[in-house]
Design an enzyme around this catalytic site. Sequence first.
Site, PDB file in Angstrom:
ATOM      1  N   SER A 102       0.622  -1.350  -0.060  1.00  0.00           N
ATOM      2  CA  SER A 102      -0.020  -0.094   0.209  1.00  0.00           C
ATOM      3  C   SER A 102       0.847   1.097  -0.156  1.00  0.00           C
ATOM      4  CB  SER A 102      -0.764  -0.076   1.174  1.00  0.00           C
ATOM      5  OG  SER A 102      -0.263   0.394   2.489  1.00  0.00           O
ATOM      6  N   LYS A 103       0.256   2.368  -0.172  1.00  0.00           N
ATOM      7  CA  LYS A 103       0.924   3.750   0.056  1.00  0.00           C
ATOM      8  C   LYS A 103       2.054   3.785   1.067  1.00  0.00           C
ATOM      9  CE  LYS A 103      -1.148   6.804  -2.943  1.00  0.00           C
ATOM     10  NZ  LYS A 103      -2.483   7.048  -3.149  1.00  0.00           N
ATOM     11  N   ARG A 104       1.739   3.209   2.347  1.00  0.00           N
ATOM     12  CA  ARG A 104       2.634   3.149   3.503  1.00  0.00           C
ATOM     13  C   ARG A 104       4.106   2.669   2.848  1.00  0.00           C
ATOM     14  NH1 ARG A 104       1.921  -0.591   6.977  1.00  0.00           N
ATOM     15  NH2 ARG A 104       0.166  -1.692   5.756  1.00  0.00           N
TER      16      ARG A 104
END
Length: 488
Positions: A255-257
Site C-alpha cells: 500500500s501507499k505506506r
Amino acid sequence: MSQPVRVRFAPSPTGHLHIGGARTAVYNWAFARRHGGVFVLRIEDTDPERSTEENTQAILRSLAWLGIDHDEGPDVGGPFGPYRQTERAALYAEALERLKERDAVYPCFCTPEELERKREVARARGGFAGYDRTCRALAPEEAERRISEGHPHAWRLKVPLDRGDVVFDDLVRGTMTFPISAIDDLIVVRSDGTPTYNFAVAVDDATMRISHVIRGDDHISNTPKQLLIYEALGYEPPAFAHLSMIWGPDGKRLSKRHGATSVEAYREMGYLPEALLNYLALLGWSLDGETTVIDRQTLIENFSLERVSRNPAIFDAEKLEWLNGVYIRALSPEAFTDRMVPLLENAGLLSSEEAAQRRGWLLELAPLVSERIKRLDEVVPMVRFLFVDAVEIDEKSREAALAKPGAREALEAAAEALKGVADWTSGTIEAALRALPERLGAKPKAVFQAVRVAVTGSTISPPLFESIALLGKERTISRLERALPLAG
Ligand code: GLU
C-alpha cells in the site's frame, strides 16, 4: 490448449494503474503472447461514483508506457465489444432473459431495510449470513402480480440446493473447493436494473470467449459465484488462475505506506519501462529461480502459469532500483542521450536546437552519467553544473573539501596548471592535475575533492577529468578562481 487463448485485463477505473494491477496485466499479456493468443482490455466502469474517464485514460497511458499492448479494447475495438461495461447493458439484459427462460433466477422484493434486519437476525444466531430465500418461496403467480403492479425487485440467482460443492482447478493454487451451502442466492441484477459485479464479469468473460481468467486472488471468493452463473447460463467456464497478493517488505499488503505504488509515479521517478516490466514479471513468476534480468522477448517466450508462485510476492523497492540501474547502464550512449535530452529540456538547461547542435558533446557525457545513476531523476542534478554559468557550492560540500587546510593552494595550483594545457582533453587534464599533490605535498584525494567542489559545486559528480574536459577551459578556470574566497 484446446481452444484459442483469449485473456483479459479488466481494471476498474477507480484509480490509476498500480503495481498489483500492472503485474496482473503483465501476466495476462505475456500468457497471450506466449500462446499466440489475444489480450483483451476491458474497462469495468460500473461503479459510477468512483469510475472516471481520466482514470481510464491514465490506465491506458501506463499500459502503453510499459509496452503492454492489447489486441481488443475500448480504444482499438474488436469483434466482442463494446469493451466498457457501461456500454454493455443490452448484453446483461439479454443474459438476464436467458436466466429467466432457464428458470435460474427469481425476483426478490425484499427492501434494503428488510434485508438488513434479516442479516442482523442471522448474525445474532451465528448462522449463514446470506439471504434467507424468502422470495424464492413465492408462488410464480404472486411474483408476477407484484412485478406487474410495479413493485421494485432485484433478480437473484437460484443457487441449486441439491448441487455438491463448487470445485475448480486453479492453475496456480490447485484444487479449490467451496461448499454450496455457503453460497448465497446472489443478486445478478439490482432493482435499478444494473448488473452486479459478479454477473457482469461472468457475462463478459463468457461472451468475450475468455479462455483463462488470470487475476488477483482477492477475487477468489467470487469465482464459485461466477461459476454458478456460467452453469445457470449454460456456458462453459474459462480456466482460472489466481495470483498471490503482493506484500511490502513488512509482510503487509502493499500500500501507499510502502512508498509509491502507481506505475505513473515510477515513470516520474525515472524508471525505465523495460526495467519495471522486468521487475513486475518477477513478482510471483520466475524463469529458473535465479535469473533476474529478463527482457521482453525472453518473458514472452518463457512465461508459464506453472512457474507462478502461490506464495505472496514481496515488493522490494531497492531491488527494483538496482534493476533499473542495470537497464540504464546497458543503454548505448545514443539511447541514453535520447532519454537524457527531454529531461534537460524540461529542466530548462537545453533547448532542442542546442541538443541537436551539441549531440556529439552529449554523446560523450552520456556514459559518464549512465554509469553512475540508478534512476533518470538523478540526471539533472548530476549534470546541471555543465549547463549553468556559475555553480552554487552547497555548504556541506564546502566544509568537506574547500574548508580543509591546503584547499586554497590546491585551487590556485590547479588553475595555473590548467592554464598551461593547450590540447583540452581528459587525458591532458589528468596529466596536469595528477602532478599537483606531490608538488604541494598534499593528499591526492584532498586536492581533487577541492577541485571537484569548485568546478561542479558538489562532492558528488561524474568523473573529474572528463567533467572538466566537457565543461571547457575558460569556465573551469574561472570557477577555480571564483571558489578561492571560500577556500581555507
Ligand atoms: N475489475 C476487477 C478489479 O479491478 C477485476 C475483475 C476480474 O479480473 O475479474 O479488481
